[in-house]
Every structure is written in structure tokens, then in C-alpha cells.
Design a protein around this motif. Sequence first.
Motif, PDB file in Angstrom:
ATOM      1  N   ILE A 213      35.217  48.403  43.840  1.00 29.24           N
ATOM      2  CA  ILE A 213      35.005  49.198  45.053  1.00 29.24           C
ATOM      3  C   ILE A 213      36.049  50.309  45.161  1.00 29.24           C
ATOM      4  N   ALA A 214      37.302  49.961  44.893  1.00 31.03           N
ATOM      5  CA  ALA A 214      38.384  50.917  45.135  1.00 31.03           C
ATOM      6  C   ALA A 214      38.506  51.962  44.031  1.00 31.03           C
ATOM      7  N   PHE A 215      38.215  51.570  42.784  1.00 23.94           N
ATOM      8  CA  PHE A 215      38.473  52.473  41.663  1.00 23.94           C
ATOM      9  C   PHE A 215      37.233  52.727  40.797  1.00 23.94           C
ATOM     10  N   GLY A 216      36.153  52.030  41.098  1.00 23.45           N
ATOM     11  CA  GLY A 216      34.947  52.211  40.299  1.00 23.45           C
ATOM     12  C   GLY A 216      35.079  51.691  38.876  1.00 23.45           C
ATOM     13  N   VAL A 217      36.051  50.832  38.635  1.00 18.43           N
ATOM     14  CA  VAL A 217      36.212  50.305  37.274  1.00 18.43           C
ATOM     15  C   VAL A 217      35.550  48.938  37.158  1.00 18.43           C
ATOM     16  N   THR A 218      34.953  48.694  36.015  1.00 22.17           N
ATOM     17  CA  THR A 218      34.362  47.389  35.740  1.00 22.17           C
ATOM     18  C   THR A 218      35.300  46.650  34.803  1.00 22.17           C
ATOM     19  N   ALA A 219      36.174  45.845  35.368  1.00 20.98           N
ATOM     20  CA  ALA A 219      37.124  45.077  34.570  1.00 20.98           C
ATOM     21  C   ALA A 219      36.597  43.667  34.430  1.00 20.98           C
ATOM     22  N   LYS A 220      36.326  43.242  33.210  1.00 19.19           N
ATOM     23  CA  LYS A 220      35.902  41.860  33.006  1.00 19.19           C
ATOM     24  C   LYS A 220      37.089  40.953  33.366  1.00 19.19           C
ATOM     25  N   PRO A 221      36.791  39.816  33.977  1.00 20.71           N
ATOM     26  CA  PRO A 221      37.882  38.939  34.405  1.00 20.71           C
ATOM     27  C   PRO A 221      38.877  38.636  33.281  1.00 20.71           C
ATOM     28  N   HIS A 222      38.366  38.444  32.049  1.00 23.98           N
ATOM     29  CA  HIS A 222      39.309  38.077  30.990  1.00 23.98           C
ATOM     30  C   HIS A 222      40.208  39.243  30.602  1.00 23.98           C
ATOM     31  N   GLU A 223      39.858  40.448  31.056  1.00 28.58           N
ATOM     32  CA  GLU A 223      40.727  41.607  30.788  1.00 28.58           C
ATOM     33  C   GLU A 223      41.860  41.729  31.801  1.00 28.58           C
ATOM     34  N   ILE A 224      41.810  40.927  32.859  1.00 34.40           N
ATOM     35  CA  ILE A 224      42.851  41.010  33.879  1.00 34.40           C
ATOM     36  C   ILE A 224      43.946  39.992  33.567  1.00 34.40           C
ATOM     37  N   ALA A 225      45.119  40.501  33.248  1.00 35.58           N
ATOM     38  CA  ALA A 225      46.238  39.615  32.921  1.00 35.58           C
ATOM     39  C   ALA A 225      46.532  38.720  34.108  1.00 35.58           C
ATOM     40  N   ARG A 226      46.800  37.469  33.831  1.00 39.92           N
ATOM     41  CA  ARG A 226      47.084  36.565  34.941  1.00 39.92           C
ATOM     42  C   ARG A 226      48.116  35.519  34.581  1.00 39.92           C
ATOM     43  N   GLN A 227      48.887  35.192  35.594  1.00 41.27           N
ATOM     44  CA  GLN A 227      49.845  34.103  35.505  1.00 41.27           C
ATOM     45  C   GLN A 227      49.676  33.358  36.817  1.00 41.27           C
ATOM     46  N   GLY A 228      49.532  32.053  36.754  1.00 38.60           N
ATOM     47  CA  GLY A 228      49.278  31.291  37.970  1.00 38.60           C
ATOM     48  C   GLY A 228      50.552  30.755  38.584  1.00 38.60           C
ATOM     49  N   ILE A 229      50.366  29.815  39.508  1.00 39.11           N
ATOM     50  CA  ILE A 229      51.539  29.204  40.138  1.00 39.11           C
ATOM     51  C   ILE A 229      51.865  27.862  39.500  1.00 39.11           C
ATOM     52  N   ASP A 230      51.039  27.456  38.509  1.00 39.05           N
ATOM     53  CA  ASP A 230      51.197  26.112  37.954  1.00 39.05           C
ATOM     54  C   ASP A 230      52.475  25.962  37.127  1.00 39.05           C
ATOM     55  N   THR A 231      53.159  27.067  36.868  1.00 34.98           N
ATOM     56  CA  THR A 231      54.400  26.973  36.092  1.00 34.98           C
ATOM     57  C   THR A 231      55.626  27.252  36.954  1.00 34.98           C
ATOM     58  N   ILE A 232      55.422  27.394  38.276  1.00 39.42           N
ATOM     59  CA  ILE A 232      56.567  27.736  39.135  1.00 39.42           C
ATOM     60  C   ILE A 232      57.401  26.490  39.408  1.00 39.42           C
ATOM     61  N   ASP A 233      58.679  26.625  39.176  1.00 39.46           N
ATOM     62  CA  ASP A 233      59.621  25.535  39.355  1.00 39.46           C
ATOM     63  C   ASP A 233      60.275  25.678  40.731  1.00 39.46           C
ATOM     64  N   ALA A 234      60.539  24.545  41.374  1.00 43.18           N
ATOM     65  CA  ALA A 234      61.195  24.589  42.683  1.00 43.18           C
ATOM     66  C   ALA A 234      62.534  25.326  42.608  1.00 43.18           C
ATOM     67  N   ILE A 235      63.170  25.298  41.431  1.00 43.49           N
ATOM     68  CA  ILE A 235      64.477  25.958  41.305  1.00 43.49           C
ATOM     69  C   ILE A 235      64.341  27.470  41.528  1.00 43.49           C
ATOM     70  N   ASP A 236      63.203  28.061  41.113  1.00 46.99           N
ATOM     71  CA  ASP A 236      63.004  29.502  41.291  1.00 46.99           C
ATOM     72  C   ASP A 236      62.725  29.849  42.749  1.00 46.99           C
TER      73      ASP A 236
END
Lengths: 454, 454
Positions: A213-236
Motif C-alpha cells: 500500500i505504502a510503496f507499491g512494492v510486491t515483496a514476497k515474505p521470504h524476501e523480508i529479512a526477519r529475526q524473532g524474539i525467540d532468541t532474546i535473552d533476559a540479560i539483554d
Amino acid sequence: MSDTLGIALVGCGTVGNGVANVLLSRPERVAQRAGRPLALRRVVVRDPAKPRDPLVARDLISTDIRAAIHDPNVHVVVELIGGTTVAKGVVLDSLAAGKHVVTANKALLADAGAEVFEAARKAERTVCFEAAVAGGVPVIRALGESLAANQVTAIQAILNGTSNFILTAMAERGMSYAAALAEAQKLGFAEADPTLDVDGSDAAHKLAVLAQIAFGVTAKPHEIARQGIDTIDAIDIGFANELGYTIKLLAEAWTGGHGHAGNGTKQSRGTAPADHGAPTVALHVAPVLLRHTDLLAQVRGAYNAVLVYGDIVGETLYQGPGAGRMPTASSVVADLIDLGVGRAQRTFAAAKLWSREGRGFTVEPPERVRSRFYLRLQVADRPGVLADITRILADEEISISSLVQHEAAEEGGGPVPLVIVTHYAATGRFRKALTRINALSTTAAPAVFFSMGD
Amino acid sequence: MSDTLGIALVGCGTVGNGVANVLLSRPERVAQRAGRPLALRRVVVRDPAKPRDPLVARDLISTDIRAAIHDPNVHVVVELIGGTTVAKGVVLDSLAAGKHVVTANKALLADAGAEVFEAARKAERTVCFEAAVAGGVPVIRALGESLAANQVTAIQAILNGTSNFILTAMAERGMSYAAALAEAQKLGFAEADPTLDVDGSDAAHKLAVLAQIAFGVTAKPHEIARQGIDTIDAIDIGFANELGYTIKLLAEAWTGGHGHAGNGTKQSRGTAPADHGAPTVALHVAPVLLRHTDLLAQVRGAYNAVLVYGDIVGETLYQGPGAGRMPTASSVVADLIDLGVGRAQRTFAAAKLWSREGRGFTVEPPERVRSRFYLRLQVADRPGVLADITRILADEEISISSLVQHEAAEEGGGPVPLVIVTHYAATGRFRKALTRINALSTTAAPAVFFSMGD
């Protein structure tokens, strides 16, 4: 008052029951707002024996998708099955049969938006999807209609309520990731298999829709780099808090040149304008450190929020419940009302989404995004370690903004955590430094790092 | 692409220059979004010699309002004069001449909305006014379109950026009201005569407009009870902070029964359902104490924010720049694009604003709103004073939630401040107690009081 708009619900789980409830419990209100009656004619389910909202009369329910799609008294098919296989068939068949479609299916749009919208244009029918992103928060209308005078230059958004719930519990109540996830599951905020929520995939799907909607780009989901929260440590989370920051899982879009003053001296998040001059946008999902006072830092629990930077208006924020039976039903019924009023058809024709008429943007890899970084290392507690690390950062022209190293519990003990916050650097350059730092004999574990939100 | 939409700007001050700039500097973008070119044909001003945006060609400018309104190449008149006299004539004449109208004029809508909308319906033309409330924040579309499935049950909003700027400066930098106001004026956030901003009148106008959309009620501005920030003492900001609260100027709408659980046991802001069963809404503008963690407490500086409670979606928040050249232009141009697309005409016809087709709500006086209260008294530092005050509160069945009295600087000195926070009580009943407390010989000055936000 005009003709009745006939509706078929395909899929009647949590959201479907909410939609049925609104249509059946408040028919006068909905008719008044839509300028015509909205009649729920059919509810298609897999298992008719499952308990439903008591207002859904037994004779509305069937398992026959084809009959619903081809019912001449049905004008709109509401697809609430989810997933990308059966749902796609339902949507395409509905359009081919001359029905408008309302869907909450971000995965389908992210994966097959072009195909779906092409089919809709061919059939001269409309596809509405306010509920596909941020649940009850009307961000699709905001981007597509309210901010139509603007070119969006950046988006920062909390689009996954489960992740935000877990991060809030970890930050405010000192819970571990595992304990916070267990609580989210117990309260119904997280699925039994929470992978797509906590690994950033769900947010990436939603970001792909917003980026269209904002940019008119068709980005396939696998093209979007992602990092989840599953690796976040309480220390951080602890170190971030000590530095005055909160960690949030953000879906971000940065266009080339966002935040860069004309003279190029202002430093901020974003990427430099591309050399070729054509507009670019970088898309990614990642945990980001936000100052405690930032608007998005203050979004708690399962809420969603979308911060949009427009080149005319500046920044506007949209916040509310990002999922759930009634909030999502609110957005689905708003789409049905818009179809009743005739607004949705105008919007669909004007917006030309997932068409070849883009806005000239190309997607660039997040390596070019400039950011400050939070970097946590486990280092040996002995002379020269800091000199090696700072030398490598200096080699990549990355300067240090602040540094935290607490006294070790006992002298000559094991590795100690060292936290470095850098000044602005391109992500690619920062990663290069990281590879060299990880190769040092004095670093005990791969470095942990996150972007800073400003 | 369809026919060009011709536009006349009437009034070209801060916002008008912004609108002209967007239309003239980005014609391709605007045409693409609107599905047709938008051409600025005329700019009507009082003083043609005044400096304007350099893009506004000299031959566009004239002082002839009539010629602009009757120009057959003008299809939309954008009224940006402000005030309720000349502006009203321009709007009515434009509609009579068959032009659509876009306006940012909350005072005109609050004062003469029924007359304006009646004229528009008669002329079969459309009136758009996104810019009239909260500047660049698209709250008109949110209430009228995005949340159309909902009946709004309450609104809490920061609608006056000047007041919020002053309160932020007082709270965060310890400034006096006078010093904060002077700084707001120096920075251009406050007018030379700031009365309408700081006494709550501007916010009341905007609340009247929101109340029309959300509840279908036509509340004349003078019927909306208001208390501004011009009487707020730094001492109250200090006490509020000590209790964990921030003072914000809020425009509020509470419907009867909002927040009351079915069993009637839940206590919250709002009014009890009226005995006669018909829906009611209480409207007022007043400083309110919000917990530091509340969404609205975190809105800083000249920003606006609107928190809407819908009976389906729950609460959603809309936040952004509430005034200024480009943010307001963003909303005006969004309206022009909507007229180009043909959406605005559909919305106008469906919404039936300021018509006799209301939603059955009646406006009730704020006396029935239940609230917790912050009460500051100047009391003599001697035995029995607290007993008298608490007895009066008990007589009115108002119980005390917390109490702060600091040690006096010296024994037997002058009156000392006493701060009481009450549990929920009806405003009327609280005021009754207040009259008796003020009459006590042991209270040195009229009590200061504010509602608490939750």
C-alpha cells in the motif's frame, strides 16, 4: 434504502463468530451505517457440530463452499479460513463467481496478492482486507486513504501481539522467555505452536501488505529479512533497561533518504538515497531497542501500533487491539459497510494495489539501513580484549557511543558481558565488523546485537 | 483518467499555503491517488501583497470571492478563512453555486453544522472536514468510516496542542504557566491572544464535531462545560506527579453505562444508564489527572491524540501533529483526493451528519459523570480540620482513596495544602460536598479539584 447485501462467511472460528455476532445482534445499526441491510445468508464450516455463537441459526450453517460462492443471494464472501491453499481457491472462485471478497488473510495477500487482485480486476469485483493487518486498528484505511496526500517515507510497527505480550512480561515482570510464552499460551494470546508469531514471520506477512500500500512494492515474505524474539535473552532486556531502552519486535520499512536532511549532515535511521536515483525501500522485522519515552516503547501487552512517517504530515500513530474475536470483527464489518456504502469499490479501483502500476520503489536489502547498534559480547576478563574489539570497529569506521562492563564476580573468572552501543553505521558494515569480532580468541560466544530505534 | 477537478482556495494563510504547496509541487502524485488531475485554479486572499508560497503564481491570486465561487472551472471550494461569519457565507454560497466544500473550520461546524449540511444536501454537494479536528490526525475518517461497526461509548482526547505544549513544559521542565505560555507564543504554538486555546473553547468546538459523528448529537459549543488550563497551578502538577499522575487537558464524551459491567459492580469513569432508558452522552473539556502509564499521559508537546472506545473493537488511539501548515494540509488534500475518487460523496450521503436522523442520544450535563477526584485544599494547621472535611465527604457518600499532607514548614504557621483523592462519585454530588467544604472557616481558599482519568 437500497438492496440488501447478502453475505457468506467461509470459516467460522474465533473471528468468524465475532463477525456473525455483530451482523446478527445489531442489524439495524449495520444497515443504518451501510445505507442498506446486510444479511448473513450462509456460514460455511468444516465441522457443523462445533459450538458457535448462539445467534448463528443452525440452518445458516453448511459445509458446502461451492453452494455459498454460487448462491445468487450472496454478494460478498468473507474468507476467514486462513492459510494459503484452500483460502486462495475460495477467494479466486468467489471473484470468478462475481462476488466481492473481504479477507483477514495476511499470508494469502503477502503470498499471492498479485494473483488475487488481478482476478478481482478481471471480475470487476473488490477485495477488502482491513482486518489482515493489526486487527482492530484501521491502518489499511489510514495508509490508503487518510494519508493519500503523502508519500510514506518510513513505517515502524508492532504487528505481532503475541511477541509484544511476551516482551512486556519479560521487561516488566522479569519473566524468562519460556515462562512468558507459557503464560501467553495459557491466556490464549499465543497458539500451541507459536513459531510464526515469535520468529517474526507473521509480522513479515503484515509488513509485506503494508509495503504494497505504502510503496507499491510486491515483496514476497521470504524476501523480508526477519529475526524473532525467540532468541532474546533476559540479560539483554536488563542491559537495555539500564541504558534507558525497551526491546520491541518491530516491522520496519525505511526508504532511501528518510530522515536525511538536504545537506546530508543529519544522522538518523534509514538508508542513503540510492546512487541510481530511483526510490528504494528496505523491509525487515527485528527486535529493536527503543528509548523508554518513544511512542512504540509504551505499547504494552497484546496491543499493536503502527507509526507512519509521511512526507507531508510527519508522524502519525495508530494503536489498538491487534487481534481477537471482536476487534478483528470490527474491521471485517467496517469493510462490509464500506461495500454497502460503495466506498470500498471506489477505493479498490483508485488504489491499483498489486498491479503493475507501482510507485517506482524497489526493495533493497536491509544491509544498507543505517542504524545505531547495541552489541553484547562475552569476553575474557583480561588485558587487550577491549583494544582488539575497538580496533575492529574503528577499521569499519564505526564509533562507539557508550559502553557498559560490570565488575566480574571474581578476579580471573570466566567471560564477562561487555555491552557496546555504537553511533550510526550501515548494517552491512556492522555485520562485517561482527564477523571479525566473533573470530577473536577472546570472545567466548557469538555476539548478540540489535538495532537502536533512533 | 477522468476529468480534472478544479479547486479554489479561499483564505491562504498558514494552512492555505501548505495546501497550495502540496497541489502545485506534487501534481502527479495527487492525480495518481485521486484518479484524476487536481488543478488549483484560484486563490482568494484579503491582501494580495502578502508573501506566499513561491509556487503560487501571481495570476492565481485575487480578492474576488464571488468570482472564485462562480467560476465554472472550479468544482471544489476550500474554505480556510476561519471564524463563523465570512466563512459561513463562503461555504453556503459555494454549495448554492454547486461546488463541493472542504473546510478546516471547527468553529463553523460546531456553530452552524446543521445549516451547512442542510444546504449541502439541498444542493446535492459534499462537505469534507478532516482537517477541522486534530490537524493531521485522521480522526474524522476513523470515527465515521473505520469504526463504523461500532457504537462509540466514550472519547478521551487531547485536541488542543497549545495547552498540551504548556502542560508538558510545566510538568517536564518545572516552568510556570506564564513562562510556558510565553515560550509557546515564541515558538508559534500559541496565538498572540491564546484565550480560546487555553480556556478550553477550541477543544470544545472540536469535541462538538466529534460528538456529532459519534453520537449524532448537535451540541452547541456553549452547552459544553469547559475548564481550561489557565487556572492550573504548578503546585497541582507537583502533587499529581507525586501521586503518579500527569495533568492533561482532555475533551471527553461519556455515554450512559460506559464501563459499567452487567452486574453493576464495576466502577469506572462514565455515567450510569439514564432511568428513561434512552442513550445519553455527557460532554466536557477539563484538566484530568492521568496515570503516568496511560496512553494519553504520554502525549507530549503540541501533539494531539484521540482515544476512542468502541463497543466492538475496544479502545483505539489516533495520534499525531494536531496543527501546523503541512499536517493540516495533509488532511485537506486527503479530502480533495477523496472527492476525486468519489469516496467523499458516498460517505457524505451515508453518514447523514447534522440531520434529523440522529442516533437517539441526548446530551446530559456532566454532573452525572462518575469519576474519582483530586481535591486540593488550603487548610489551617490545627486539630479537627481533617475531621470536618472527611465528615462532609462521608455525608455525600464519597470515600477517600488517598491523602497527602506534608509537614508544615513551621508549627502554627499559615494554611497548608491538603490533597485528597476520592473513590468514584458523581460530579454533582462531589460539587455539593465542595460547596460545604469551601464554607468551612478552616479552609483558607476555594478548593482546587480535577477528575482522575480512571
